[in-house]
Write a protein that holds these residues in place. Structure first.
Motif, PDB file in Angstrom:
ATOM      1  N   TRP A  97      38.246   7.831  18.427  1.00  0.00           N
ATOM      2  CA  TRP A  97      39.069   8.751  17.658  1.00  0.00           C
ATOM      3  C   TRP A  97      38.357  10.080  17.448  1.00  0.00           C
ATOM      4  O   TRP A  97      37.123  10.123  17.380  1.00  0.00           O
ATOM      5  CB  TRP A  97      39.410   8.156  16.294  1.00  0.00           C
ATOM      6  CG  TRP A  97      40.619   7.284  16.316  1.00  0.00           C
ATOM      7  CD1 TRP A  97      41.917   7.677  16.190  1.00  0.00           C
ATOM      8  CD2 TRP A  97      40.662   5.859  16.470  1.00  0.00           C
ATOM      9  NE1 TRP A  97      42.757   6.584  16.262  1.00  0.00           N
ATOM     10  CE2 TRP A  97      42.021   5.473  16.431  1.00  0.00           C
ATOM     11  CE3 TRP A  97      39.687   4.883  16.640  1.00  0.00           C
ATOM     12  CZ2 TRP A  97      42.426   4.141  16.544  1.00  0.00           C
ATOM     13  CZ3 TRP A  97      40.080   3.569  16.760  1.00  0.00           C
ATOM     14  CH2 TRP A  97      41.434   3.208  16.721  1.00  0.00           C
ATOM     15  N   ALA A 107      33.746   6.997   9.173  1.00  0.00           N
ATOM     16  CA  ALA A 107      35.163   7.010   8.798  1.00  0.00           C
ATOM     17  C   ALA A 107      35.293   6.874   7.295  1.00  0.00           C
ATOM     18  O   ALA A 107      34.335   6.507   6.608  1.00  0.00           O
ATOM     19  CB  ALA A 107      35.917   5.893   9.508  1.00  0.00           C
ATOM     20  N   ALA A 135      38.980   8.989  10.770  1.00  0.00           N
ATOM     21  CA  ALA A 135      37.665   9.350  11.300  1.00  0.00           C
ATOM     22  C   ALA A 135      37.158  10.598  10.586  1.00  0.00           C
ATOM     23  O   ALA A 135      37.898  11.566  10.410  1.00  0.00           O
ATOM     24  CB  ALA A 135      37.751   9.595  12.800  1.00  0.00           C
ATOM     25  N   THR A 191      34.396   9.058  17.121  1.00  0.00           N
ATOM     26  CA  THR A 191      34.247   7.829  16.340  1.00  0.00           C
ATOM     27  C   THR A 191      34.753   6.648  17.159  1.00  0.00           C
ATOM     28  O   THR A 191      35.937   6.553  17.472  1.00  0.00           O
ATOM     29  CB  THR A 191      35.034   7.936  15.015  1.00  0.00           C
ATOM     30  OG1 THR A 191      34.435   8.940  14.195  1.00  0.00           O
ATOM     31  CG2 THR A 191      35.019   6.621  14.271  1.00  0.00           C
TER      32      THR A 191
END
Lengths: 198, 198
Positions: A10, A34, A71, A76
């Motif tokens: 992400w 995150a 994220a 991520t």
DNA sequence: CGTAGTCTTGAGTATCCTCAACGAGGGTGG
DNA sequence: CCACCCTCGTTGAGGATACTCAAGACTACG
């Protein structure tokens, strides 16, 4: 367990899942950072947890998600473990079941620790406790801490205002407890004094 | 699972376990109420969770206890499940393992909910959220809530001072949102208005 | 019935929030 | 490549909130 994982990547501020989504997977953060959050009735945002590499999240027995997970950093990477395959694996391999319980227990321990931080009375105590938590969790040199999240994220995590976060950091800097080489870097000079603040 | 439980009874303010004790059992509260707490460095006490009938507690993968658990009411009955027997049972009966994971997930959900309450900014919001939580959890008539714990317990749970708890309750009473038939009883008159406070 | 602990209320003060302004940095488009 | 804009971060001033200290009322328990 690793065999059934699907890896997904992400970008910054992208949603990994959101409130109301059906619960289909458990997740493990591989790289990046995150945040788990929710929007309150009055428009405020509350961050329930920050997630670092190695942290499991999304552990739930509900049908639908209660929180949003987003994220914080770009790049991520997340391992996704489909629930039904995890269950099947746990049924055939008891040690997998045991591992899952361990992970849930770790999650419980983290949340309880978090309640203690939130329970601090003064804002400086919250910010100091936050820095100590980051020093411990963002593995690496514990004196040179990276804060990947914004001041707004920190404020929503500690349930105080952004300005108060900023002031507390400035105060710690003036008192030579920490240094701030850049906005997202903190160097802990006097660990003992920082711990005393809490 | 019930077959391996040992039942024990505790009196008011007696310790079920304390910080530092070896982790030997998982517990389920059968009757009464208990509190999970810890003593902070400055002598303050922080209550991490209140436990009601049906709640599991003591779920941990650590070797030693991190918190104290104390009976709030007299006649607190607890089912104790020895860890090693639970593990054995989970190994031979996958559905037991699944149940244990569910319980852990419930515990996680409760703690996350708790973080949201603690994250409220104003004291009236915290107290209102607390009353709503008690109305939901202390099963029975949700309009007539019993508060078995003291005002001090509530204060340590919400991380505010006893006086502020008292003032918030008095204010809600004056505004006809609740009634206080006795110190440990609350009648919710206007649920919507109470929810608006949070 | 007495006493210790609990609960409530009041007054003064410190803390933190809100509103506001400004500087710095990063990204975008001309 | 530079100018612009927008978000983020910091600092200041003023006001609201909750804490501390204090005293009195009430309760529960022995």
């Amino acid at each position: 367990m690793e065999g059934i994982a699907a890896f997904r990547r992400w970008g910054r501020d992208q949603e990994i899942y959101r409130r109301g989504d059906p619960v289909q997977c458990w997740f493990r953060l591989e790289t990046g950072v995150a945040r788990k959050s929710t929007l309150l009735g009055d428009g405020r945002r509350r961050i329930v947890d920050f997630l670092f590499p190695g942290d499991f999240f999304g552990i739930s027995s509900r049908r639908y998600r209660e929180f949003d997970v987003t994220a914080v950093t770009g790049n991520t990477l997340v391992a996704c473990y489909p629930c039904h395959r995890l269950e099947a694996l746990a049924n055939s391999h008891p040690e997998v079941g045991r591992r899952l319980r361990e992970l849930a227990a770790d999650s419980i321990a983290r949340l309880q620790e978090r309640i203690l931080v939130l329970g601090h009375v003064t804002a400086p105590a919250k910010v100091s406790a936050f820095l100590l938590e980051m020093a411990e969790r963002s593995c690496g040199d514990s004196a040179a801490v990276i804060l990947p999240m914004s001041r707004y994220d920190i404020a929503d995590y500690l349930a105080i205002s952004v300005e108060t976060v900023s002031r507390a950091l400035t105060d710690l800097r003036h008192r030579k407890v920490i240094r701030l080489p850049s906005k997202h870097e903190v160097t802990i000079i006097d660990l003992a004094m920082l711990a005393d603040e809490t």
